[in-house]
Motif scaffolding. Structure first.
Motif, PDB file in Angstrom:
ATOM      1  N   MET A 130      23.279 -22.977  16.714  1.00 41.59           N
ATOM      2  CA  MET A 130      23.229 -22.168  17.797  1.00 41.59           C
ATOM      3  C   MET A 130      25.246 -21.529  19.091  1.00 41.59           C
ATOM      4  O   MET A 130      26.143 -22.256  17.766  1.00 41.59           O
ATOM      5  CB  MET A 130      23.189 -23.050  19.001  1.00 41.59           C
ATOM      6  N   THR A 131      24.841 -20.586  19.489  1.00 39.58           N
ATOM      7  CA  THR A 131      26.270 -19.852  19.820  1.00 39.58           C
ATOM      8  C   THR A 131      26.066 -20.426  20.993  1.00 39.58           C
ATOM      9  O   THR A 131      25.868 -20.093  21.509  1.00 39.58           O
ATOM     10  CB  THR A 131      26.693 -18.491  18.902  1.00 39.58           C
ATOM     11  N   VAL A 132      27.592 -20.649  21.987  1.00 39.51           N
ATOM     12  CA  VAL A 132      27.602 -20.326  23.231  1.00 39.51           C
ATOM     13  C   VAL A 132      28.989 -19.972  23.236  1.00 39.51           C
ATOM     14  O   VAL A 132      29.899 -20.223  22.417  1.00 39.51           O
ATOM     15  CB  VAL A 132      27.855 -22.059  23.694  1.00 39.51           C
ATOM     16  N   ASN A 133      29.067 -18.481  24.168  1.00 36.77           N
ATOM     17  CA  ASN A 133      30.095 -18.019  24.472  1.00 36.77           C
ATOM     18  C   ASN A 133      30.328 -18.160  22.927  1.00 36.77           C
ATOM     19  O   ASN A 133      31.981 -17.713  22.950  1.00 36.77           O
ATOM     20  CB  ASN A 133      31.077 -18.889  25.049  1.00 36.77           C
ATOM     21  N   THR A 141      20.222 -29.435  29.601  1.00 37.34           N
ATOM     22  CA  THR A 141      21.055 -30.635  29.247  1.00 37.34           C
ATOM     23  C   THR A 141      21.937 -30.040  28.737  1.00 37.34           C
ATOM     24  O   THR A 141      23.248 -30.387  28.341  1.00 37.34           O
ATOM     25  CB  THR A 141      19.791 -31.020  28.165  1.00 37.34           C
ATOM     26  N   LEU A 142      22.148 -28.235  28.315  1.00 37.07           N
ATOM     27  CA  LEU A 142      23.305 -28.452  27.683  1.00 37.07           C
ATOM     28  C   LEU A 142      24.640 -27.691  28.557  1.00 37.07           C
ATOM     29  O   LEU A 142      25.076 -27.905  28.520  1.00 37.07           O
ATOM     30  CB  LEU A 142      23.113 -26.687  26.928  1.00 37.07           C
ATOM     31  N   ILE A 143      24.020 -27.953  29.503  1.00 34.15           N
ATOM     32  CA  ILE A 143      24.475 -27.353  30.853  1.00 34.15           C
ATOM     33  C   ILE A 143      25.641 -28.958  31.611  1.00 34.15           C
ATOM     34  O   ILE A 143      26.503 -29.381  31.540  1.00 34.15           O
ATOM     35  CB  ILE A 143      24.376 -27.036  32.356  1.00 34.15           C
ATOM     36  N   VAL A 152      23.494 -18.351  33.279  1.00 33.42           N
ATOM     37  CA  VAL A 152      23.210 -18.248  31.841  1.00 33.42           C
ATOM     38  C   VAL A 152      22.579 -17.587  31.205  1.00 33.42           C
ATOM     39  O   VAL A 152      21.458 -17.298  32.170  1.00 33.42           O
ATOM     40  CB  VAL A 152      22.507 -20.422  31.535  1.00 33.42           C
ATOM     41  N   GLU A 153      22.838 -17.141  30.619  1.00 30.81           N
ATOM     42  CA  GLU A 153      22.766 -15.638  29.296  1.00 30.81           C
ATOM     43  C   GLU A 153      21.830 -15.932  27.981  1.00 30.81           C
ATOM     44  O   GLU A 153      22.796 -17.197  27.848  1.00 30.81           O
ATOM     45  CB  GLU A 153      23.163 -14.687  29.425  1.00 30.81           C
ATOM     46  N   LEU A 154      20.426 -16.379  28.252  1.00 32.18           N
ATOM     47  CA  LEU A 154      20.089 -16.784  27.116  1.00 32.18           C
ATOM     48  C   LEU A 154      19.169 -15.574  25.484  1.00 32.18           C
ATOM     49  O   LEU A 154      18.546 -14.814  26.602  1.00 32.18           O
ATOM     50  CB  LEU A 154      19.504 -17.821  26.885  1.00 32.18           C
ATOM     51  N   ASN A 155      20.000 -15.227  24.922  1.00 29.84           N
ATOM     52  CA  ASN A 155      20.146 -13.939  24.142  1.00 29.84           C
ATOM     53  C   ASN A 155      19.580 -12.983  24.683  1.00 29.84           C
ATOM     54  O   ASN A 155      18.405 -12.346  25.038  1.00 29.84           O
ATOM     55  CB  ASN A 155      18.180 -14.913  22.999  1.00 29.84           C
ATOM     56  N   GLY A 156      20.603 -12.844  25.547  1.00 28.94           N
ATOM     57  CA  GLY A 156      20.479 -11.195  26.126  1.00 28.94           C
ATOM     58  C   GLY A 156      20.073 -11.428  27.956  1.00 28.94           C
ATOM     59  O   GLY A 156      19.635 -10.562  28.109  1.00 28.94           O
ATOM     60  N   ILE A 210      28.103 -18.766  28.581  1.00 28.84           N
ATOM     61  CA  ILE A 210      27.746 -19.452  29.761  1.00 28.84           C
ATOM     62  C   ILE A 210      29.180 -18.903  30.991  1.00 28.84           C
ATOM     63  O   ILE A 210      29.808 -18.819  30.569  1.00 28.84           O
ATOM     64  CB  ILE A 210      27.469 -20.774  29.919  1.00 28.84           C
ATOM     65  N   ILE A 211      28.737 -18.291  32.034  1.00 23.32           N
ATOM     66  CA  ILE A 211      29.705 -18.118  32.981  1.00 23.32           C
ATOM     67  C   ILE A 211      29.528 -19.211  34.250  1.00 23.32           C
ATOM     68  O   ILE A 211      28.875 -19.276  34.471  1.00 23.32           O
ATOM     69  CB  ILE A 211      29.625 -16.726  33.798  1.00 23.32           C
ATOM     70  N   HIS A 212      30.991 -19.582  33.963  1.00 28.71           N
ATOM     71  CA  HIS A 212      30.871 -20.661  34.861  1.00 28.71           C
ATOM     72  C   HIS A 212      32.213 -19.922  36.288  1.00 28.71           C
ATOM     73  O   HIS A 212      33.003 -19.480  36.372  1.00 28.71           O
ATOM     74  CB  HIS A 212      32.366 -22.116  34.751  1.00 28.71           C
ATOM     75  N   TYR A 213      31.538 -20.211  37.735  1.00 26.55           N
ATOM     76  CA  TYR A 213      32.032 -20.181  38.452  1.00 26.55           C
ATOM     77  C   TYR A 213      33.513 -21.075  39.304  1.00 26.55           C
ATOM     78  O   TYR A 213      33.024 -21.861  39.751  1.00 26.55           O
ATOM     79  CB  TYR A 213      31.250 -19.744  39.828  1.00 26.55           C
ATOM     80  N   VAL A 214      34.530 -19.908  39.471  1.00 21.31           N
ATOM     81  CA  VAL A 214      35.711 -21.147  40.051  1.00 21.31           C
ATOM     82  C   VAL A 214      36.064 -20.641  41.327  1.00 21.31           C
ATOM     83  O   VAL A 214      35.625 -19.512  41.516  1.00 21.31           O
ATOM     84  CB  VAL A 214      37.248 -20.864  38.940  1.00 21.31           C
TER      85      VAL A 214
END
Length: 67
Positions: free
Chosen positions: A1-4, A21-23, A35-39, A60-64
């Motif tokens: 699996m690839t994350v970011n 679970t991943l989050i 979260v974008e999964l496979n586009g 995965i984009i995290h809002y700050v």
């Protein structure tokens, strides 16, 4: 699996392989990420039911907050 763009060890979430679970594993708040999964953008309400596999690619984009 690839994350970011980086390889992620799928075994770390294999017992419950869903987006939620991943989050949690990454220490992120589900309310503060997109979260974008496979586009494809995943709805927040579907995080707990969207299955993941070792072949998936996620962004995965995290809002700050701030000002």
């Amino acid at each position: 699996m690839t994350v970011n763009g980086e390889k992620f060890d799928f075994a770390a979430i294999a017992r419950e392989p869903v987006v939620a679970t991943l989050i949690r594993h990454l220490g992120l708040s589900p309310e503060r990420v997109a979260v974008e999964l496979n586009g494809e953008l995943i709805r927040r309400a579907a995080y707990a039911t969207t299955p993941l596999s070792d072949a998936d690619s996620l962004e995965i984009i995290h809002y700050v907050g701030g000002g």
